[in-house]
Design an enzyme around this catalytic site. Structure first.
Site, short mmCIF file in Angstrom:
data_model
loop_
_atom_site.label_atom_id
_atom_site.label_comp_id
_atom_site.label_asym_id
_atom_site.label_seq_id
_atom_site.Cartn_x
_atom_site.Cartn_y
_atom_site.Cartn_z
N ASP A 316 84.12 -14.12 95.68
CA ASP A 316 82.77 -13.74 96.06
C ASP A 316 82.24 -15.07 96.42
O ASP A 316 82.76 -16.13 95.99
CB ASP A 316 81.92 -13.13 94.85
CG ASP A 316 80.64 -12.87 95.47
OD1 ASP A 316 80.30 -12.36 96.65
OD2 ASP A 316 79.58 -13.24 94.45
N ASP A 508 80.45 -12.83 90.36
CA ASP A 508 79.49 -13.25 89.67
C ASP A 508 79.34 -12.07 88.58
O ASP A 508 78.43 -12.09 87.54
CB ASP A 508 78.16 -13.37 90.34
CG ASP A 508 77.54 -12.36 91.00
OD1 ASP A 508 78.19 -11.22 90.97
OD2 ASP A 508 76.87 -12.64 91.87
N ASP A 512 79.69 -7.27 91.77
CA ASP A 512 80.94 -7.16 92.06
C ASP A 512 81.64 -6.56 91.09
O ASP A 512 83.01 -6.36 91.07
CB ASP A 512 81.53 -8.81 92.41
CG ASP A 512 80.89 -9.50 93.25
OD1 ASP A 512 80.82 -8.83 94.53
OD2 ASP A 512 80.78 -10.46 92.90
#
Length: 619
Positions: A316, A508, A512
């Site tokens: 991410d 994080d 996600d």
């Protein structure tokens, strides 16, 4: 156990020096034998009674009792003595691993100081503190629950959670989590979670249950031992019976019963699978404990094994390779004042905890007037719509503006662009920039040195902003403008690629969570205080340093290498000595080395998995 070993060793040495005759020699050797081996004999009998005889206790009992029956008193006692010495080494190794994990378990708070409505203080169990109550934490005390600081400023020690030695400075409005130590000043904290849902409770539960998830290697060894032990017992029995029968019935020579029974007993001693059965689980246990000391929580040995095989990593962007600390860098109004544009954006985003929303409120810099805001509606991956001062406000990305029928002017430059519309009319845009983490480029380079074949960035951010970050870090592939479900689809597409290799996703841990669960292995980074991270990820890195990803892989590979070393070493030595014993090349003393010596060496090798200091300082 150490006392028993010393007594048995001293008595055995004395008997070696004394000129003894039968039957006194056998009777006297029974004394050290009973001192050191009574528990092994008891467990062997219990196994037979419970119809589960085929374990290391049974092998040791049969071999040593048989040695006594053949008059080999010293050898029978020595086999039991050295076996118990090996068990002592194993117990010490397990104890060291448990102490490593116990050090992590010290984050459990003993008490909480609760402030009543009248201002009086009372020491209570942390589990008795409800959400919203106020607790007071003095310098030197452990913060018992997650909460927000109402009063005070201090440095807090997070090393027991993150593995980092430098304290973190906190003040009014900052969130703190249970398990950290308040170092310098008193703090008044309003709790935000009950103890059972706090970060410290979740971490403790994670560590306590990590050993329940077994790796493929562990399951193989357990299954191997179930079939291996009966097989070697049958082989020893055949070795004791067949050659004498052949000698007597076919060759008409001396049967040699004592010779072949001695060889069979030697065979049994050598065949004991202790080295494998003990060292493999111990290696994973030590690896999990060592990683935990470095602030890397692995949920089970199966994930440690998978982590060692990772060849591709998807990241991410926001909060993972960037700091997630956004700042407003440019305000471009269309037909209104800059302050009006910023006001509408900040009010619309007032209920969101997204880093972009926080940056808008920070730039606005005034108290939020809740009376002006009505009907807030969040649109996943696009933005927010709200009714402010009776006007329909839309704040978000280009997709949100297009969905309400607006065409946008070109917006060039670096950073994330937030567009604002009022009653269907375009009002302008605000540019927000996120800083790349200082350690991110080094972390990506370290991963490539470890043999990671491909790095991918999956982000919902604009392609232009994402490309700049990807190029700066040396990331191989990029997919931008992804909605939350688009990230899942992207990961599934990566998983379907032929010859791609094991895929890890690093996020994080909040937005996600679905992707963390879908990848071969999910790594939540910077997840201190994030429930979603601890629940969804397989590996939780307890601080914001992306360099810990390489450390986690390095630790897992070291652990798996030790496992393979012990398997090859143990089986190789066993097979060699088993063959030698069948042909009479070895005696009981060499059998002791093949059993106890190999076990001790395998256990000492397994303990190396605890040592992670050098690993976490590389790269």
């Amino acid at each position: 156990m150490l006392t028993r070993i010393l007594i048995a060793s001293g008595f055995t040495a004395l008997l070696f020096l004394l000129p003894l005759r039968e039957p006194f020699k056998g009777l006297l050797f029974l004394i050290p034998y009973a001192v050191i081996g009574y528990d092994i004999l008891r467990n062997a009998v219990r196994g037979v009674i419970n119809r589960q005889p085929f374990d290391e206790n049974f092998l040791m009992a049969v071999a040593t009792v048989g040695a006594f029956a053949l008059g080999e008193y010293a050898e029978g006692t020595a086999v039991m003595l050295f076996y118990q010495i090996g068990e002592l080494f194993q117990s010490c190794a397990v104890g060291k691993s448990r102490r490593s994990i116990a050090a992590l378990m010290d984050i459990r708070p003993d008490f909480a100081v609760l402030e009543s409505d009248g201002g009086s203080l009372m020491q209570v169990d942390p589990e008795q503190v409800a959400v919203g109550q106020i607790i007071v934490v003095k310098p030197g005390e452990r913060i018992p629950l997650d909460g927000v600081i109402l009063e005070g400023r201090s440095a807090i020690d997070t090393s027991s959670l993150t593995g980092e030695s430098l304290p973190r400075t906190v003040g009014v409005g900052d969130e703190v989590i249970g398990g950290c130590i308040n170092q310098s000043g008193p703090l008044r904290i309003r709790t935000t979670k009950p103890f059972g849902e706090s970060t410290v409770a979740k971490i403790l539960d994670l560590v306590e249950n990590a050993s329940a998830r077994k790796a493929v290697s562990e399951r193989f060894i357990s299954k191997f031992a179930r079939y291996y032990t009966p097989a070697v017992c049958l082989s020893a029995l055949l070795l004791a019976l067949l050659p004498p029968l052949v000698n007597t019935l076919l060759l008409s020579t001396d049967a040699g019963w004592s010779v072949w029974i001695y060889r069979a007993l030697t065979f049994l001693v050598i065949s004991c699978p202790c080295a494998l059965v003990i060292s493999i689980p111990l290696t994973f246990f030590a690896g999990i404990g060592g990683a935990g000391r470095a602030g890397i929580l692995v949920k089970g040995s199966c994930y440690l094994e998978t982590l060692a095989k990772v060849r591709r990593i998807a990241f991410d962007k926001t909060g993972t390779v960037t700091e997630g600390v956004f700042e407003v860098t440019d305000i471009v109004p269309v037909g209104v004042e800059s302050e009006t544009l910023l006001t509408y954006a900040a009010l619309a985003e007032s209920d969101s905890n997204h880093p972009i929303s926080k940056s808008l409120r920070s730039a606005y810099g005034k108290p939020i007037d809740r009376e002006r805001i009505k009907q807030v509606r969040e649109i996943g991956g696009q933005g927010v719509c709200a009714l402010i001062d009776g006007k329909s406000i839309a704040v978000g990305n280009a997709r949100l503006m297009e969905s309400i029928g607006l065409s946008l002017p070109p917006c060039e430059g670096i950073g994330t662009v937030v567009h604002v519309s009022v009653d269907g009319a375009y009002l302008g845009h605000i540019r927000i920039d996120d800083r790349i983490k200082p350690q991110a480029a080094t972390a990506i380079a370290s991963l490539k040195k470890l043999g990671i074949r491909q790095t991918v960035m999956l982000t919902g951010d604009r392609r232009q902003a994402a490309e700049e970050v990807a190029q700066a870090l040396g990331i191989d592939r990029l997919q931008a403008d992804l909605l939350p479900d688009g990230k899942v689809e992207a990961v599934e597409s990566l998983l379907k690629e032929e010859n791609g290799g094991t895929l890890a996703f690093v996020g994080d841990g909040i937005n996600d969570a679905p992707v963390l669960a879908r990848a071969d292995i999910g790594i939540a980074m910077g997840a201190l205080g994030s429930d979603a991270a601890i629940e969804a990820a397989d590996v939780v890195l307890m601080d914001d340093d992306p360099g810990k990803i390489a450390d986690a892989i390095r630790i897992s590979r070291k652990c798996l290498a030790i496992v393979y070393e012990n398997i090859v070493f143990s089986l190789g030595i066993k097979l060699l000595f088993l063959a030698m014993s069948a042909f009479g090349i070895t005696d009981m003393w060499l059998a002791i080395f093949a059993d106890v010596g190999v076990m001790v060496l395998a256990v000492l090798n397994a303990v190396r998995a605890l040592s992670v200091k050098n690993e976490t300082q590389k790269g």
